[in-house]
Design a protein around this motif. Structure first.
Motif, mmCIF file in Angstrom:
data_model
loop_
_atom_site.group_PDB
_atom_site.id
_atom_site.type_symbol
_atom_site.label_atom_id
_atom_site.label_comp_id
_atom_site.label_asym_id
_atom_site.label_seq_id
_atom_site.Cartn_x
_atom_site.Cartn_y
_atom_site.Cartn_z
ATOM 1 N N ASN A 1 41.742 34.339 43.658
ATOM 2 C CA ASN A 1 41.026 34.658 42.426
ATOM 3 C C ASN A 1 39.655 35.195 42.808
ATOM 4 O OD1 ASN A 1 43.006 33.230 40.687
ATOM 5 N ND2 ASN A 1 42.199 31.439 41.724
ATOM 6 N N ALA A 2 39.330 36.385 42.318
ATOM 7 C CA ALA A 2 38.021 36.953 42.620
ATOM 8 C C ALA A 2 37.439 37.563 41.359
ATOM 9 C CB ALA A 2 38.131 38.003 43.709
ATOM 10 N N VAL A 3 36.141 37.447 41.228
ATOM 11 C CA VAL A 3 35.397 38.052 40.128
ATOM 12 C C VAL A 3 34.414 39.020 40.771
ATOM 13 C CG1 VAL A 3 33.798 37.593 38.226
ATOM 14 C CG2 VAL A 3 35.632 35.973 38.727
ATOM 15 N N PHE A 4 34.305 40.226 40.205
ATOM 16 C CA PHE A 4 33.426 41.234 40.783
ATOM 17 C C PHE A 4 33.067 42.271 39.728
ATOM 18 C CE2 PHE A 4 37.752 42.610 41.278
ATOM 19 C CZ PHE A 4 37.747 43.984 41.054
ATOM 20 N N THR A 5 32.120 43.115 40.054
ATOM 21 C CA THR A 5 31.804 44.249 39.196
ATOM 22 C C THR A 5 32.099 45.526 39.972
ATOM 23 O OG1 THR A 5 29.493 44.163 39.879
ATOM 24 C CG2 THR A 5 30.047 43.036 37.828
ATOM 25 N N HIS A 6 32.361 46.595 39.229
ATOM 26 C CA HIS A 6 32.714 47.862 39.857
ATOM 27 C C HIS A 6 32.435 48.992 38.885
ATOM 28 C CE1 HIS A 6 34.889 50.722 42.343
ATOM 29 N NE2 HIS A 6 35.087 49.761 43.252
ATOM 30 N N GLU A 7 32.120 50.163 39.416
ATOM 31 C CA GLU A 7 31.887 51.334 38.575
ATOM 32 C C GLU A 7 33.191 51.965 38.094
ATOM 33 O OE1 GLU A 7 29.364 53.936 40.847
ATOM 34 O OE2 GLU A 7 27.595 52.703 40.474
ATOM 35 N N GLU A 8 34.287 51.711 38.801
ATOM 36 C CA GLU A 8 35.596 52.246 38.423
ATOM 37 C C GLU A 8 35.994 51.712 37.050
ATOM 38 O OE1 GLU A 8 38.786 54.107 37.887
ATOM 39 O OE2 GLU A 8 37.970 54.457 39.889
ATOM 40 N N GLU A 9 36.557 52.578 36.228
ATOM 41 C CA GLU A 9 36.956 52.169 34.875
ATOM 42 C C GLU A 9 38.439 51.834 34.767
ATOM 43 O OE1 GLU A 9 35.605 55.008 32.003
ATOM 44 O OE2 GLU A 9 33.547 54.946 32.735
ATOM 45 N N ASP A 10 39.220 52.102 35.818
ATOM 46 C CA ASP A 10 40.665 51.904 35.762
ATOM 47 C C ASP A 10 41.073 50.694 36.603
ATOM 48 O OD1 ASP A 10 43.424 52.003 35.793
ATOM 49 O OD2 ASP A 10 43.558 54.069 36.496
ATOM 50 N N PRO A 11 41.441 49.579 35.950
ATOM 51 C CA PRO A 11 41.825 48.388 36.720
ATOM 52 C C PRO A 11 43.078 48.601 37.567
ATOM 53 C CG PRO A 11 42.056 47.998 34.353
ATOM 54 C CD PRO A 11 41.433 49.332 34.512
ATOM 55 N N LEU A 12 43.973 49.492 37.151
ATOM 56 C CA LEU A 12 45.169 49.764 37.954
ATOM 57 C C LEU A 12 44.791 50.420 39.278
ATOM 58 C CD1 LEU A 12 47.650 51.071 35.225
ATOM 59 C CD2 LEU A 12 47.639 48.831 36.348
ATOM 60 N N ASP B 1 28.760 42.081 43.642
ATOM 61 C CA ASP B 1 28.745 40.694 43.146
ATOM 62 C C ASP B 1 30.105 40.010 43.279
ATOM 63 O OD1 ASP B 1 26.048 40.987 42.365
ATOM 64 O OD2 ASP B 1 26.666 41.899 40.470
ATOM 65 N N ALA B 2 30.830 40.267 44.365
ATOM 66 C CA ALA B 2 32.162 39.676 44.558
ATOM 67 C C ALA B 2 32.038 38.179 44.836
ATOM 68 C CB ALA B 2 32.895 40.370 45.694
ATOM 69 N N ARG B 3 32.749 37.396 44.038
ATOM 70 C CA ARG B 3 32.812 35.941 44.205
ATOM 71 C C ARG B 3 34.269 35.515 44.122
ATOM 72 N NH1 ARG B 3 29.627 35.015 39.038
ATOM 73 N NH2 ARG B 3 30.485 37.077 38.791
ATOM 74 N N THR B 4 34.613 34.458 44.812
ATOM 75 C CA THR B 4 35.982 33.948 44.737
ATOM 76 C C THR B 4 35.966 32.561 44.114
ATOM 77 O OG1 THR B 4 35.788 33.180 47.026
ATOM 78 C CG2 THR B 4 36.875 35.316 46.662
ATOM 79 N N HIS B 5 37.132 32.185 43.578
ATOM 80 C CA HIS B 5 37.284 30.866 42.976
ATOM 81 C C HIS B 5 38.561 30.250 43.527
ATOM 82 C CE1 HIS B 5 37.176 27.636 40.103
ATOM 83 N NE2 HIS B 5 38.340 27.981 39.599
ATOM 84 N N LEU B 6 38.436 29.076 44.106
ATOM 85 C CA LEU B 6 39.536 28.370 44.766
ATOM 86 C C LEU B 6 40.032 29.190 45.952
ATOM 87 C CD1 LEU B 6 41.370 27.070 41.561
ATOM 88 C CD2 LEU B 6 39.722 25.838 42.977
#
Length: 181
Positions: A46-57, A37-42
């Protein structure tokens, strides 16, 4: 497996013709590293997405590596969970009534704000501009202009000693809405 909503914030892309990262390419790279569900803004990274990974780093490092491999660019990326972005919005210490969101920045940081460096700033010398540190961000209001602000010029990687990327309040709240958090 559960998925988490994330927001990726890329620093310094598509500004003045430098570090060009097309948003379609960013979405493709996110998909390649397992995002859904990757989407970008401007056009400013800037991107919004979902992922199974729990570590944002780990996600930020994977995205940086993918950008380098695909485009040959070294781009700093910060990734925040949608929940953490909500925390940052709710923790805003400024009353937003009457504040123009395009003149209010959230400077997202790779770690806690360097309070020792921020303490060297004399607020009176930068008035009417004002700032407040947060947990992993700095909130700053520039009622006259961000572009000409001497205070805004301090909130850089070099001066802060860490990765920093700023978004105006309008963008931050839009990203929060897009994340569904």
């Amino acid at each position: 497996m559960t998925t988490t909503s994330y927001v990726a914030l890329l620093r310094g892309i598509n500004v003045g013709g430098k570090n060009k990262v097309p948003m379609a390419t960013l979405r493709e790279l996110l998909t390649r590293i397992g995002a859904t569900d990757a989407r970008t803004h401007l056009q400013s990274g800037n991107a919004v997405f979902t992922h199974e990974e729990e570590d944002p780093l780990r996600l930020a490092a994977e995205l940086q590596r993918a950008i380098t491999e695909e485009l040959g660019l070294t781009i700093s990326c910060l990734v925040r969970s949608g929940t953490d972005l909500r925390r940052a919005v709710e923790a805003n210490p400024f009353p937003m009534e009457g504040i123009d969101g395009s003149r209010f920045l959230v400077v997202f940081l790779s770690g806690p704000p360097p309070l020792d460096r921020l303490a060297t700033i004399d607020p009176a010398a930068y008035a009417p501009d004002a700032f407040r540190p947060g947990e992993r961000e700095i909130y700053a209001h520039f009622p006259d202009s961000i572009r000409d602000s001497r205070l805004a010029a301090l909130f850089t990687d070099r001066w802060l000693g860490m990765t920093a990327t700023a978004r105006n309040w309008n963008t931050v709240t839009k990203l929060l809405a897009l994340s569904g958090s």
